[in-house]
Design a protein around this motif. Structure first.
Motif, PDB file in Angstrom:
ATOM      1  N   TYR A  16       0.827  -1.214   0.000  1.00  0.00           N
ATOM      2  CA  TYR A  16       0.000   0.000   0.000  1.00  0.00           C
ATOM      3  C   TYR A  16       0.862   1.265   0.000  1.00  0.00           C
ATOM      4  N   GLY A  28      -5.376   3.921  10.467  1.00  0.00           N
ATOM      5  CA  GLY A  28      -6.812   3.952  10.195  1.00  0.00           C
ATOM      6  C   GLY A  28      -7.120   3.758   8.723  1.00  0.00           C
ATOM      7  N   GLU A  29      -6.340   4.400   7.891  1.00  0.00           N
ATOM      8  CA  GLU A  29      -6.506   4.279   6.434  1.00  0.00           C
ATOM      9  C   GLU A  29      -6.318   2.827   5.992  1.00  0.00           C
ATOM     10  N   ALA A  31      -6.469   0.118   7.879  1.00  0.00           N
ATOM     11  CA  ALA A  31      -7.513  -0.722   8.480  1.00  0.00           C
ATOM     12  C   ALA A  31      -8.772  -0.679   7.630  1.00  0.00           C
ATOM     13  N   ASP A  32      -9.114   0.503   7.126  1.00  0.00           N
ATOM     14  CA  ASP A  32     -10.299   0.644   6.275  1.00  0.00           C
ATOM     15  C   ASP A  32     -10.116  -0.036   4.923  1.00  0.00           C
ATOM     16  N   VAL A  33      -8.958   0.150   4.327  1.00  0.00           N
ATOM     17  CA  VAL A  33      -8.696  -0.407   2.992  1.00  0.00           C
ATOM     18  C   VAL A  33      -8.677  -1.930   3.011  1.00  0.00           C
ATOM     19  N   TYR A  34      -7.989  -2.499   3.993  1.00  0.00           N
ATOM     20  CA  TYR A  34      -7.801  -3.947   4.034  1.00  0.00           C
ATOM     21  C   TYR A  34      -8.791  -4.672   4.958  1.00  0.00           C
ATOM     22  N   HIS A  35      -9.594  -3.917   5.700  1.00  0.00           N
ATOM     23  CA  HIS A  35     -10.513  -4.514   6.675  1.00  0.00           C
ATOM     24  C   HIS A  35      -9.754  -5.370   7.684  1.00  0.00           C
ATOM     25  N   SER A  37      -7.826  -5.322  11.637  1.00  0.00           N
ATOM     26  CA  SER A  37      -7.842  -4.716  12.959  1.00  0.00           C
ATOM     27  C   SER A  37      -6.740  -3.662  13.113  1.00  0.00           C
ATOM     28  N   ARG A  38      -7.101  -2.532  13.690  1.00  0.00           N
ATOM     29  CA  ARG A  38      -6.122  -1.469  13.957  1.00  0.00           C
ATOM     30  C   ARG A  38      -5.031  -1.962  14.908  1.00  0.00           C
TER      31      ARG A  38
END
Length: 143
Positions: A16, A28-29, A31-35, A37-38
Motif C-alpha cells: 500500500y 486507520g486508512e 484498516a479501512d482499505v484492508y478490513h 484490525s487497527r
C-alpha cells in the motif's frame, strides 16, 4: 509452508505505501482499505519502523511511509525478519523437543532444504516487483 498473519499484513502494508511514494499513510486508512484490525496494524507498523522499512511521524498529521526505495526491500529478507520466531515443526524450535524420533528423523533435513528453496525464490523479488502492476493495485486499493 504457511506464513503468519503478521507477515501477510506486513507485506500488505508495504504494498500500500509502496504505491504512494512520498505520501503518508495511517493505520486507520490501512484498516479501512484492508478490513484489518487497527491493533494488528499497530504491531505491524511498529515492527516495520523498528526494522527500518518505514519511517513513522507521530502526532497530528502523522503517519508512515517507506524508508527505502521499493527496489531495496527484498521480500526474502522481509519474510525472514517477520517469521523469525515461527517454527515449521517442533524439532525446529529452540525449546526442548518431545518428539521421540527426533534423534533419527531425516525429515528435518528434508524440511530444511524445502525452506532454503522457499527463501531462495523470495530472495529473487523486491517490493518493486510486487507493485509493478501499479495501475491494477491502485484501482483496487486507492481509487
Amino acid at each position: 509452508m504457511r506464513l503468519t498473519t503478521f507477515t501477510d499484513y506486513t507485506i500488505r502494508v508495504l504494498i500500500y505505501i509502496g504505491l504512494r511514494p512520498g505520501q503518508l499513510a495511517t493505520i486507520g486508512e490501512l484498516a479501512d482499505v484492508y478490513h484489518i484490525s487497527r491493533n494488528h496494524l499497530m504491531k505491524v507498523v511498529h515492527h516495520l519502523g523498528q526494522a527500518g522499512y518505514i519511517e513513522t511521524l507521530r502526532g497530528k498529521g502523522g503517519g508512515f511511509l517507506l524508508a527505502r526505495a521499493p527496489e531495496e526491500i527484498n521480500i526474502g529478507a522481509l519474510v525472514r525478519c517477520t517469521e523469525q520466531r515461527s517454527s515449521l515443526v517442533e524439532c525446529f524450535s529452540d525449546q526442548e523437543c518431545d518428539c521421540r524420533i527426533s534423534p533419527a528423523c531425516r525429515m528435518k533435513g528434508v524440511l530444511n532444504q524445502a525452506i532454503d528453496a522457499f527463501y531462495a525464490v523470495l530472495d529473487q523479488y523486491s517490493l518493486a516487483d510486487l507493485i509493478s502492476n501499479k495501475r491494477q493495485l491502485t484501482r483496487l486499493l486507492i481509487d
